[in-house]
Every structure is written in C-alpha cells, then in structure tokens.
Motif scaffolding. Structure first.
Motif, short mmCIF file in Angstrom:
data_model
loop_
_atom_site.label_atom_id
_atom_site.label_comp_id
_atom_site.label_asym_id
_atom_site.label_seq_id
_atom_site.Cartn_x
_atom_site.Cartn_y
_atom_site.Cartn_z
N TYR A 1 0.83 -1.21 0.00
CA TYR A 1 0.00 0.00 0.00
C TYR A 1 0.87 1.26 0.00
CZ TYR A 1 -4.25 -2.71 0.88
OH TYR A 1 -5.30 -3.56 0.76
N ASP A 2 1.94 1.23 0.78
CA ASP A 2 2.85 2.39 0.77
C ASP A 2 3.53 2.55 -0.58
OD1 ASP A 2 2.19 2.93 3.32
OD2 ASP A 2 4.08 2.33 4.24
N CYS B 1 -7.15 8.06 -6.63
CA CYS B 1 -6.64 8.46 -5.31
C CYS B 1 -7.76 8.51 -4.28
CB CYS B 1 -5.96 9.83 -5.39
SG CYS B 1 -4.38 9.81 -6.21
N GLY B 2 -8.85 9.18 -4.63
CA GLY B 2 -9.95 9.28 -3.68
C GLY B 2 -10.47 7.92 -3.26
N SER B 3 -10.65 7.02 -4.21
CA SER B 3 -11.21 5.71 -3.90
C SER B 3 -10.23 4.84 -3.12
CB SER B 3 -11.61 5.00 -5.20
OG SER B 3 -12.55 5.76 -5.94
N VAL B 4 -8.98 4.83 -3.53
CA VAL B 4 -7.99 3.95 -2.90
C VAL B 4 -7.67 4.41 -1.49
CG1 VAL B 4 -5.57 3.26 -2.99
CG2 VAL B 4 -6.97 3.08 -5.02
N PHE B 5 -7.44 5.70 -1.31
CA PHE B 5 -7.05 6.20 0.01
C PHE B 5 -8.20 6.10 1.01
CE2 PHE B 5 -3.65 8.04 -2.48
CZ PHE B 5 -2.57 7.92 -1.63
N ARG B 6 -9.42 6.11 0.53
CA ARG B 6 -10.55 5.95 1.43
C ARG B 6 -10.70 4.50 1.87
NH1 ARG B 6 -15.68 4.05 1.03
NH2 ARG B 6 -17.16 4.87 2.55
N TYR C 1 -8.47 1.88 1.76
CA TYR C 1 -7.34 1.14 2.32
C TYR C 1 -6.46 2.05 3.17
CZ TYR C 1 -8.82 -1.99 -1.42
OH TYR C 1 -9.56 -2.79 -2.24
N PRO C 2 -5.80 1.50 4.17
CA PRO C 2 -4.95 2.32 5.07
C PRO C 2 -3.61 2.64 4.43
CG PRO C 2 -4.88 0.02 5.75
CD PRO C 2 -5.87 0.08 4.62
N ILE C 3 -3.59 3.60 3.55
CA ILE C 3 -2.39 3.96 2.80
C ILE C 3 -1.81 5.26 3.37
CG2 ILE C 3 -1.49 4.44 0.49
CD1 ILE C 3 -3.79 2.94 -0.67
N ARG D 1 -8.30 9.31 9.75
CA ARG D 1 -6.95 9.13 9.21
C ARG D 1 -6.46 10.39 8.52
NH1 ARG D 1 -5.84 6.04 5.21
NH2 ARG D 1 -7.94 5.47 4.55
N LEU D 2 -7.34 10.99 7.73
CA LEU D 2 -6.96 12.21 7.03
C LEU D 2 -6.65 13.33 8.02
CD1 LEU D 2 -6.64 13.80 4.41
CD2 LEU D 2 -9.10 14.17 4.40
N LYS D 3 -7.46 13.44 9.04
CA LYS D 3 -7.23 14.49 10.04
C LYS D 3 -5.91 14.26 10.77
CE LYS D 3 -8.70 14.38 14.19
NZ LYS D 3 -9.46 14.30 15.45
N ASP D 4 -5.65 13.02 11.15
CA ASP D 4 -4.41 12.73 11.88
C ASP D 4 -3.18 13.06 11.04
OD1 ASP D 4 -5.94 11.86 13.98
OD2 ASP D 4 -5.80 9.73 13.46
#
Length: 1376
Positions: free
Chosen positions: A552-553, A589-594, A596-598, A671-674
């Motif tokens: 994922y990274d 990007c929007g779909s994947v990052f939402r 999965y924990p990337i 996750r986005l906020k952190d």
C-alpha cells in the motif's frame, strides 16, 4: 632531491675550489649523489678533467654513506653502455682509465655483477669474456632449472607404507603432531624418502581426514620449510582436476582454505594455479544467467565457498573483490555459505534484542574456528563485519528468508539509535528490497519489512521505492532483477487484460500474489493502464484488498510518481480542459485512500509543494481525496432540498446535503485528520489555496485559455471551501483554535483574501462562543430562557470584541464612516445555521427514515439479526436528527435575540444611505454571495433579516435596486461556478421580492412601516417637515417591474455581445433564476428570441454554449404558461393625450422617443452619438423608459399621480404595438408594395421622432443649469395641471416628486434615492468609469442611478441654498 648540475667555474678551477665545492655540496646540501658522480665521470670521459684528480675526490666521498660503492658501480655501468656505443676510442680509453684507477676502493665482485664482460676483460678482472659468459649460463641453469633428485627411481615402498600408516592412526589419544613429525623424519632418513613427496602424502591424508584440522595444520606448519613449496604442491593438485569432465573435490577446497586461513600459504601464490576462464564480462554474465541452468566447475568459486564455510572472511572478501559485483553470490552455494556466516555473526545480538515475544527459534552453534569473525554483541560489532557481508550478498539474501527476517528485526530493534538510520537505509536499498523482489510471493517478509519502513520518515521510504522504478538504478545492476522485472510486467499484462467487475476476487488474488515481490513494477504498469482506461478504476480498487501494508505504501509512492511525471501534459491539446489521465488518477486516489490504510502524508505534501510552486492542477487530487474520505461533496448543482439540508447540522448535511450518501467515513476522515495534524499541513494548505486563487489568474494563467483559467480558479476555490469545511467539522475546538491565527494576521501577514480569511476563522468564532457560553452556564446555573440568552450575548461580546478591533485594519478608515466594524464582523461571522432552521429538511429526512424502518419490517428476506441492526441504526439516526434540530432551534433564537440588540449600532448616519449601501454591497454582500452556494442563500437571507429587524439607516429598496440594476459587469467578471452561485443569490432575492409582489397583505405586513421602504430620507438632526412616506403596494409593483426589465436588458446585452464568458454566465444565471424570472410575457418573449438566436449561431461553433442555450430555451418554454401580461404584473392606466411633445412633457430624467420592444438592445448610431454627448456633459446615466413610469409616480403622501400613470400606459401601448409590428414584419416577408410602403413610413416616423429628441437634448445642454431648472419646473407644473384637469380632478399645488439622485458631493448630506426612469441598453458612460476608479476595489460595479431634478418653488430654493452653504442635511427626497 634536487639534481646537481656542475657549474662551469667548478670545472675550470677544479684544483683550487671546484673539488671543495663539490665535497661541500655532498656533505651539507640535499643533492642527488648519483647524478653528481655521473657528471664528474662524464667530464673525465670528455677529457675536461684528469682522472687522478677525480679519483681522489671519489675516494674521499666513499666514507659518506655505506652504499657509495654500489652507487658508483651503477654510474660505471651506465657509462659502460654509453661509451661502448661511441666511435671515439679516446673517450673509451678515458673511461677505462677512470674505472681502473677506482679499483682500489670499489670491490671487484660488484663490478663483475654490473659491467660488461668485455670491459671486465680490458680491466684485467677476468681472463676471457667468452668463458665468463658460458660459466654464467651454467650457473643459472643449475639454480633455476635443474631439480635435485632424491631416489625418485630407487625409493622403497615400505617407507611410504609406514608413512601412510603413521598418518592414518587414531589421533584421539595422546598422539601429537610433534611425535608424528619425529616419526616422519625417521622414515625419511631410514628409507631415503623424497621430502616433497612426503609433504604431498601428508596433504592427501589431510584431505581424506579433513575433520582433523588442528592436527594436520600444526604438522604441516612444523614440517614445511618454504610456503612456496606447499603452494606448488597444492597447485599441481588443482591442475589435475582442470581436465575435462573432472570435478574438484570439496575436501581439496577445504584444505586449501584452511591453509590460507592459517597463513601457511599466500592467496596470490595459489590463485595463479586455478582456472580463470569462468571470469566473464558483464554481458557474458547476463547471458550465463539466462541461458546456462547448470554452471561449470570454477575452482575459485569452490575455494571461496570453502573459505566462507570455515569463516575466513578476509580472504573470501579478497576473492570477491576480484570478481564482478554479485557474481560470486549469484551462485546459490556461495550465497548460502555467506548467509550461514551471517547467521553465526548476528546470533548473539539477535537473541538479545531481535527475537519477537513468544518466538523460540533454533539456536545456532558457533564456529570452532577462533579466527572467524567475532559474533556481534552490539551495534558497533554489526558495523565492523555484518554490514559489509550484507552488501556483498546483495539481492541474493532472498535465498535465506530467515536471515532476511533477522536483519529486519534487528533494524527495528535499533532504530532509536541515531547512527543506525543511514546504515539501515543503505542495507534496505542494496539488500532488503532487491532480495524481496527475488523471493517468490512471501507476504510475511513484506510485512516484516514494512515494520521497519514505518519507523522511517516517509521521505526515506519513498526514496528507497524510487530506486525500483524507471530509471531502474537497482534493477539494471542485477541480471536476475532484470529477468524478474520482465516476468512481472508480462504477468501484469495478462491479469489486467482479464480484469473485470465479475472476476475481481480471482484477479485480486493474482495481483496480491504478484505484488508481494515486485510491487513497484506491478503498480507502475497498472497506473499506466488506468490513465488510459478510466473504467478500470472500480475493479482495480476492489482488487487491491489482498495487498500487504508495504504494498500500500508503494502504491502511494507510485501514484505520486505518476502525478509528477514531467513527460505528461496536464492539459489537453485544446488547452481548455485538464487532461483525462490526471482526472483518472485523481479519482483513483480518492477511492484507494478511502478504502485502504495507505500513507497519506506523501500525497498531501506533494500537493502542498505544487501549490508552493504556483501550480494548481493537482488540487483536483486533494478535492477527490477529501470528498471520498470525509464525505464532503462540493457542487454548485445542488437541488433546493439539498441546499436546505446544508443549512442544518452535520448530521442533516450528511443525510440530505449530498448527491451520493457516503457512509462509513468516520475512520477514513480520522486518518486524514491525523495526517494533517501530525505533519502540520492543515493551515499551510488552506493559506496556499487561498493565495493561489488570485495566482491562477495573475501568475499561473499566463497564455492559458480563459476557459481553463476559469476552471482552475473554480477548482482552487471549491477545494478551499471543501477542505475548510472538513477542518471545521473534524478538528476539535482546541486543535482548530491552535492552528488558525486571528483575522488580522491572516489578512495582513499571510495576505489571505478577506472572504477566505473569514471562511477559515468562522468556525473558530463559533467554537469560542459556544465554549464561553458553556462556561458561563456552568458558572451561574439558571434554567430560564432569558438568562441563557443574556449569557449567550455576553459570550458573543467577549469573543467578538477583539474581532471588531482587528477588522478595522483590513480596510481604509473612510470605510468605517459608512459601516460599523461590528456590523461587518457580524455579517462575515454568521452562517445560515445561525439564521434559520431548515425544519422542512429535518422533517423530510425523519420521514425517510420512518419509511425505511417500515420497509425493513415488511421485508421477509432480511435475517432477523440484520433487520434488528438496521432498525436500531435508523432509529438512532432519527433521534440524532431530532436532537440536532432542537439544538439548532435554540441556537437560532439566541442569535436572533443578539442581532436584535446589536442592530441599532450597525450602520452610521454620517454618510448618505447610497454610500452605506455601496459599501455594504462591495465589502460584504457581493464577495460572499459568490463564495459558495450556502453563502449565496445566506446573503439573500441576511438582507431580508436586516430589513425585518428594522435596522436604522438601512434602505432595503435601494439595496434591492442596486442588486437588480447592475448585473452586467458582475456576470461578466464571474467564473462558471461563481455564475451558479450568483444566480442562486439573485434567485433568493427575487423569491423575497416575488413574495412581496404577489400579495398585498404580505407586503403590508412585512414592508409597510419598515424603515427600509421609506421613500423620503431625512438627514440626521432634521427638524420639522412631513412624516416620512412609505412606498405603497402598487408603486412597489411598478418598481418590481422595473427590476425585471433591468434584468432583461442586462441579459439581452450579454447574449448579444458574442463573448463566450458573457453568454455562458448569463445563461447559467438565467437558468438559476428561472423559478422567479421572467414573470412578464413580453420580457420572456424577448429573452426567448435572443436565446433562440444563440442556439442557431452556436450550434456548430461552441457546442457547450449551444447545450446551455437549448437547455434554458426548453425550460423557458415550459415556464411560459406561468407568465402574465404586463398589465397584470403591475397596474397600468391609459395615459392622457397631450399636444405637447413627449420630450417637453417629461422631466429631465426621460426622453420623448416612443418606446420600442424590450428585445431591442441597440439604438441607431445617431442616438448613440447623442448619448455620448450627454455623457460627456456630465449628465447622469438614464435608463430605458419603457417601464420607468413607476419610478416617477409617487407623491409626498404616497398616492400615484394619474397623469404619469397614463403616460406609462401610452408608452407601453406604443411599445407593444411597435413590437407586434416588428414581429409581424419578421414573420411576413415584405414582398407586397403595400408592405414596403408601410415599412418606409414607419422608418421615417422613427427617424423624425429621434431627430426631435436629439434637438430637445441639444437645447437642454445649451441652456444654463439655473434656466433649465426653471423651465423644468414650469413644464412639470403645467403638465400636472393639464393631466388633473383632464381627469376632472382639482388642481392642487405641486408636491415634491424628486427621484433619487447620485451624490454630487459626499459632504452635502444625504442625496441618494431609488432609481428613476429607465433608459435603453447602452454601455456605461465614461464619467461612470472615472467614478468607478475612485471607489474602493470591488469586482462589482454598481450602476449609477438616473436621477431627476426636483421641482421647488422660490422659497424652497432659497432655503436649500442656505442649507448647502451651511452644510446642513435636511433636504427631503422620495422614491419615484
């Protein structure tokens, strides 16, 4: 040392001083003695010096150093060669005499070694040169070529048999190498054995008993005399096995390695005896890997393996250094041997610090070899040997996954040490990642490696990933990696060709299996396919659920790398839209990052860096990420129900405010906020986006197409609104307040535009007010509603007072002469949530949930447990909505009470109401109404609220008039999305006006007796006079008609400009205000005609404009059934006919030309030139008078003047008839003579009328102002008297019927009023342009209203002059 060159003086004066100077130089100066001797001897050979003089000096110098004789012999040897080649025999004789004279101090042995035999014979040192040469040859042959014979043919077998028996005995007892050596010596002496043959037999026995290293090594060390002899014997053994089809035994490698390890032989001596043909070039090496499954025998590699097995790392390293990189370890046996040595080296440290909890593992026995590398006990020990071994091992660590895991775990254990980071980064680059690529789909190793990488900063991890992507720095250096890369790409092609929505699970497993080893190669190919085919996004996202954390990274890095590809253009070839590949990647990007924990930090930092560089294309990525991860959607195409839901709380927004309800966003938004908080990116992103909005236009725009610039501006603005909304709804109060600075710092230091600065600060103010309110409630417990309201007001004052002081620095001081900072801050700090409760939206969503609960209960197919969970979810959501509605109701009540207390201090009476409204529109209303759709609704609602609060000094009529009368420049300056918002704002304003217009009772309830509808303005301190008049209902309907006409005129003007932006924006605005406009039939017909023309013209030229026009045209036709004739929209009476020409009857604010159709937007060129004359004379700008009579009918007591109304009807009838004639002419071709004559007559009448009007206008311009005012007063008086006499009314003294004029001098009191008569559509005057330049900067230019001169009698004129001279402000004015 410096070379001595003998001066000429020394040679000439040799006996006196020359020889002494030479001796002094040899003793005390660093000279080259050999060169000095050569020069002296050469002078003797040349005959310049006598030999006996030089010999004495040379004899004296022999005592200076021990090697003087050798040096002098070398000089004689050189001179021997030189003089032997000369033809001059005298020089040769001089040389011979010199050497002969030196024989007494130079030994003969040295001279015999170095001089030629003929020279030696001439000197008498030898008898014959020929015999001397023969003797030398014999000696050399005996020394170097003749072997000593030890009974090789006469040796006895018994001696060798006893030798073998002695060496093969049991060595477990007290047998030592010293005792055996004595026995061997006895056997050699007794049986006359060859010592070399004995040594060979010892090595043979050692080879068969290789486990007895200690005994045989000590025996050989004691037995042998020269290492070279032993090396030769071993070399002969290796030479024997170099024959074809022969394989060197491992035992021979072992004894050679043991002898090397104990320094009994030298590697260089043994190396020459081994085969060398298997050391190939790099190209041959690649072919070997691809074509040769079984490598041939290579004695160097066998020796290397043996050295590694016994732990002799220095010699093994020396051998590998002489081979190509990773050539040795590419052989599995050598790689495993090196891995085994590494196991033994790291074992103690791994047991102490690297073993996970609960793991046991297999304890490895250390080597018995005391000379092997010491086991590592600390990190410094790792640096000594382990890391260098790993670097030699390289990607071939893949042969030992257990060692791979040990190294990774040691890295995780020691990551806290500062010096470790660079070392382990190097190991990860050169060893770990390449080894992972060669492993066959080992997911456990991938997870182990991610456990190490997550301790690095993401920048370091991404750097390591970059080495695996093109240009493939790591891959190109390893042939096996090149092969694996090709296989991975081929397999990826196979999977992607067959990937569909139906086989996502099977294909996902294949992708996961392939990604464990080579994620960078796989993802690079997948992303290239997604950029071409966006329909792959959904199945690809679903198929990625089998990836590891490391993968994922890597995917995050590959996405960033694809976005930053400099070879790809981010615009399409037409330079008007963003490239589809960028849009596809943004959606991915929007779909994947939402889902999965990337790792998000890298992507957000990339967007931030792009903004720093002044590039806003990649904001599309941030927009998609926030939308998918947080569920916050930004669109200007909201329905009215969605817009209503957006004015409620967060729960209502989530349920009814977006097109697609994105559920389960709690974890992803967290996750986005952190990430934003951990990397301090929240505020920088907001500030950069706010600054980049203008940068798009002025910096980034450049030569880009205007359409693209507008799109980028909208994208930047929408992303700012979306991102700011995410921060406001997800950050805690403390986090938000901690990061967002005060409003003056945002604007003055960070240069943030005011609208964006308040947008970011607004949630902070709301948080602070609520926190202070809760604090006050806890301090004083009181449940009464009144007490709560007072505490809320106190909290607002506490929080907002510093804000009121801070906003003063945002604008020049003269701005605050019209507005109070308190009013300015209040307007910008509130939202629709504070002003109104969307009760219908709450009720609608609650009903939906009830229906959903009932549907769940009635569905028998749902399992009982799932049915119970769904019902509980819906019930809990319903309760949340009801609780949220209750809170908002209480909040709105508190806010309205606060506004009621503040309203008296909002607006000052220092300036005219016209100036106040101008500042309000420029600094508050217009900037915010285009900020977002919610803000557009808020602006309209705020204006209505200020009116309903009966705010002093706020003229509602003037505010609405300014909004509806000046949309051309506003529309022209908007982007596409801003046009949507501006249209929504106008629609909300028109809804309010339409509600007042449609019902007299509503108008009287909400407008009559309100200060906003006063038609007579009095300045502060005015005493006496009549009571302020209100605009009655019928006159208000006239004013509304005028507004509709002004909207029509502006719309037609924009449609006929031919400019893309004008046409697109006005069509968007018209579509938005369609529910409320047009309501008048003839205005709708005019619009329909122009829009139909656009459809015909733009069908093949600009398809997007054609689509907009067709859409609006269809909706306009559907709306036509709701339109009414003009006489039903507002009351019209028949005008009184008069013999007086129109241009003489009407006041200065109108013209006498008959009205034409509203669809006609341009007059003749002669009329335009006359208008230009009016403008150049400084007259105010008139507006079309087709619907302007309403602006001139209100008297001081609020009644309508009948004569003016009749004039209106007469003009409207003329306009209507003229329009019908025009339509008839357009529909019926003028082919008959009668039609042509009639058309000519009409044209002549129009020209005659226009000429009369121009003459009247020119006469008016030539007349002095005072005389003109008198003439106007007389004309108006006679006109009113005649009109009233014609209707049978008594003639009354004329009352004041002044239209509002533009302020001529801001220091002369209040001279503003509602707009007067309307003029036909013409561009703004030059004087208006110059006045606009003096106003504060604003995107919106407010139309100057056409004003009429007031009619006063002589007494009033004198009073007015006195007031003007004294600076008084008691002039009375009224609305038309």
């Amino acid at each position: 040392m410096a070379t001595l060159i003998l001066p000429v003086e020394w040679i000439k004066n040799w006996e006196k001083s020359g020889k002494h100077e030479l001796m002094w130089a040899c003793l005390f100066t660093p000279v080259d003695i050999q060169a000095a001797f050569y020069e002296i001897c050469w002078q003797v050979v040349q005959g310049n010096l006598k030999s006996d003089l030089v010999v004495s000096v040379l004899a004296d110098t022999m005592e200076l150093r021990e090697d003087m004789t050798s040096i002098l012999a070398d000089v004689f040897s050189v001179l021997d060669l030189e003089t032997g080649a000369l033809e001059d025999k005298n020089k040769r004789d001089h040389y011979t005499q010199l050497v002969g004279a030196c024989l007494f101090f130079v030994p003969e042995a040295i001279l015999k070694e170095r001089l030629d035999p003929e020279t030696l014979e001439s000197l008498g040192l030898i008898k014959q040169a020929h015999q001397f040469n023969q003797k030398i040859v014999k000696i050399k042959t005996k020394l170097f070529y003749k072997q000593q014979k030890f009974n090789l043919l006469r040796e006895e077998n018994e001696g060798y048999a006893k030798l073998i028996t002695e060496l093969g005995q049991d060595l477990s007892g007290n047998i030592t190498s010293r005792l055996v050596l004595e026995s061997i010596k006895s056997l050699i002496g007794c049986f006359n054995l060859d010592p070399n043959r004995v040594l060979d037999i010892i090595l043979e026995v050692y080879e068969s008993r290789s486990d007895q290293d200690e005994f045989f090594l000590s025996l050989i060390e004691s037995y042998m005399c020269e290492p070279l002899t032993l090396c030769h014997i071993l070399g002969f053994k290796f030479k024997f096995y170099q024959e074809p089809n022969e394989e060197t035994p491992k035992s021979l490698y072992h004894i050679a390695a043991a002898l090397l390890h104990h320094n009994l032989i030298e590697l260089e001596d043994l190396y020459v005896h081994q085969i060398i043909q298997n050391l190939w070039t790099v190209t041959e090496l690649w072919l070997f890997f691809f074509l040769c499954p079984q490598p041939p025998d290579n004695q160097k590699l066998g020796l290397l393996e043996a050295l590694l097995r016994i732990g002799d790392w220095p010699h093994a390293q020396s051998i590998m250094d002489q081979m190509p990189s990773f050539y040795a370890t590419s052989h599995k046996t050598i790689a495993l041997a090196l891995c085994q040595l590494l196991h033994l080296t790291v074992e103690p440290l791994y047991r102490r610090a690297g073993v996970p909890k609960g793991a046991r593992g297999c304890i490895m026995r250390p080597l018995r070899n005391t000379r092997a590398p010491r086991p590592a006990e600390s990190f410094e020990d790792l640096r000594r040997d382990t890391f260098s071994m790993l670097c030699y091992l390289g990607p071939h660590l893949s042969h030992d996954p257990i060692l791979f895991a040990k190294i990774v775990r040691l890295g995780k254990a020691f990551m806290k040490e500062e010096t470790l980071l660079s070392c382990f980064l190097s190991i990860a680059d050169q060893v770990l990642l390449p080894s992972l690529s060669l492993m066959e789909c080992n997911a456990c190793m991938s997870e182990e490696l991610w456990g190490l990488f997550k301790l690095f900063p993401y920048q370091h991890s991404f750097f390591l990933f970059s080495l695996s992507l093109p240009p493939p720095e790591t891959y190109s250096s390893h042939p096996l990696l090149v092969k694996v890369k090709a296989q991975t790409v081929e397999r990826a092609r196979y999977i992607m060709k067959r990937l569909t929505k139906e086989n996502v699970k099977q294909s996902g497993r294949q992708i996961g299996k392939l990604s464990h080893s080579n994620p960078t190669i796989l993802f690079d190919y997948m992303l290239s396919q997604i950029q071409w085919y966006d329909n792959l996004i959904v199945p690809v996202v679903d198929s990625l659920k089998y990836l590891t954390s490391l993968n994922y990274d890597v995917l995050a890095y590959c996405i960033i790398e694809a976005l930053a590809n400099p070879e790809k253009e981010k615009m399409k070839h037409d330079d008007t839209t963003i490239s589809s590949w960028l849009q596809s990647l943004a959606s991915l990007c929007g779909s994947v990052f939402r889902k999965y924990p990337i790792e998000l930090a890298g992507l957000l930092q990339y967007v931030t860096n792009q903004l720093k560089a002044g590039k806003s294309f990649d904001l599309l990525i941030l927009k998609e990420v926030v939308q998918k991860m947080a569920g916050i959607e930004i669109t200007d195409e909201m329905t009215s129900e969605q817009l209503e839901a957006m004015t409620g709380g967060e729960q209502l927004k989530a349920e009814g405010g977006y097109f697609g309800q994105i559920r389960n966003t709690k974890k992803s938004s967290q996750r986005l906020k952190d990430v934003l908080l951990d990397h301090e990116l929240a505020l920088p992103l907001c500030l950069l986006m706010a600054q980049q909005r203008n940068g798009v236009v002025f910096c980034e725009g450049g030569e880009k197409h205007l359409k693209l610039v507008g799109h980028l501006y909208d994208q930047c603005h929408d992303t700012l609104v979306q991102f700011g909304g995410f921060l406001a709804s997800n950050l805690s109060t403390e986090d938000y307040i901690k990061r967002v600075p005060s409003i003056d710092v945002l604007c003055n230091q960070f240069h943030t535009p005011h609208d964006a600065a308040f947008f970011l600060s607004r949630p902070m103010y709301a948080h602070q007010i609520l926190s202070k309110y809760d604090e006050l409630k806890k301090a004083e417990k009181g449940n009464r509603q009144q007490q709560k309201v007072h505490k809320y007001v106190a909290a607002c004052e506490y929080v907002m007072t510093p804000v009121h002081e801070a906003v003063v620095s945002l604008h020049p001081a003269r701005v605050w002469d019209d507005l109070r900072p308190q009013f300015y801050a209040t307007f910008w700090s509130l939202t629709m949530y504070d002003l109104a409760v969307p009760q219908a939206a709450y009720e609608r969503e609650v009903n939906k949930l009830k229906v959903q609960i009932k549907a769940i209960e009635d569905n028998p197919e749902i399992p009982l447990n799932k049915k119970k969970k769904e019902k509980e979810r819906c019930t809990a959501l319903q309760e949340k909505l009801q609780e949220e509605e209750k809170k908002q109701v209480e909040h709105v009540q508190r806010v309205l009470h606060r506004l009621k207390l503040e309203k008296d201090n909002w607006l000052l009476a220092k300036s005219t109401k016209n100036e106040t409204i101008t500042k309000f529109l420029q600094l508050c209303l217009f900037p915010r109404c285009i900020f977002s759709s919610i803000d557009a609704v808020y602006c309209a609602h705020f204006v209505e609220l200020v009116h309903q609060q009966k705010t002093p000094n706020f003229c509602t009529l003037l505010c609405y008039d300014r909004v509806f009368s000046a949309i051309i420049y506003t529309v022209a300056s908007c982007t596409e999305n801003e046009s949507h918002r501006y249209g929504r704002f106008l629609c909300c304003m028109l809804e309010t006006v339409t509600r007042w217009h449609s019902d007299r009772s509503v108008y009287e309830k909400e407008c009559v007796n309100y200060p906003g509808f006063l038609t007579i303005f009095r300045a502060t301190g005015f005493d006496g006079g009549n009571k302020a008049d209100q605009l009655d209902y019928e006159n208000f309907r006239h004013v509304v008609h005028k507004w509709h006409y002004m909207l029509t005129k502006a719309s037609v003007h924009c449609l006929e400009t031919g400019d893309y932006t004008h046409i697109r924006n006005i069509l968007i605005v018209l579509t938005k205000i369609l529910p409320c406009y047009p309501k008048v039939l003839n205005l709708g017909q005019a619009l329909e005609c122009r829009v139909h023309k656009i459809c015909l013209e733009e069908k093949d030229k600009r398809p997007d404009l054609y689509a907009l026009a067709m859409g609006y045209s269809g909706r306009l036709k559907a709306q036509k059934v709701h339109m009414v004739p003009e006489n039903e929209f507002h009351h019209k009476e028949q005008p009184v006919r008069s013999a007086t020409p129109a241009n003489q009857q009407n006041g200065p604010g109108s013209t006498g030309k008959p009205a034409t159709s509203t669809s006609k937007t341009e007059e003749g060129t002669s009329e335009d030139s006359d208008r230009g004359k009016d403008k150049s004379q400084g007259t105010t700008k008139p507006v079309n008078k087709a619907n302007s009579a309403a602006a001139k009918v209100t008297t001081s007591n609020g009644n309508s003047a009948v004569n003016s109304t009749k004039v209106i009807k007469e003009r409207d009838d003329k306009e209507k008839s003229g329009k019908e004639k025009k339509e008839k002419k357009e529909k019926t071709p003028g082919t008959t003579p009668e039609t042509k004559v009639e058309n000519r007559r009409e044209k002549q009448r129009d020209e005659r009328t226009g000429k009369e009007e121009r003459v009247a206008r020119e006469g008016k311009e030539k007349t002095p102002k005072a005389d003109r005012e008198k003439v106007k007063a007389e004309e108006k008086s006679s006109k009113d008297d005649k009109a009233k006499a014609g209707n049978g009314e008594p003639v009354e003294p004329s009352r004041e019927r002044d239209a509002i004029k533009e302020p001529k001098n801001k220091e002369k009191g209040d001279r503003s009023a509602v707009a007067g008569a309307l003029k036909s559509q013409v561009p703004r005057s030059e004087s208006a342009e110059s006045e606009r330049g003096k106003e504060p900067f604003c995107l919106f230019y407010i139309f100057p209203h056409m004003l009429q001169e007031s009619r006063h009698d002589k007494e009033k004129s004198e009073k007015k002059e006195k007031r003007d001279s004294s600076g008084g402000k008691d002039e009375k004015k009224q609305y038309p």
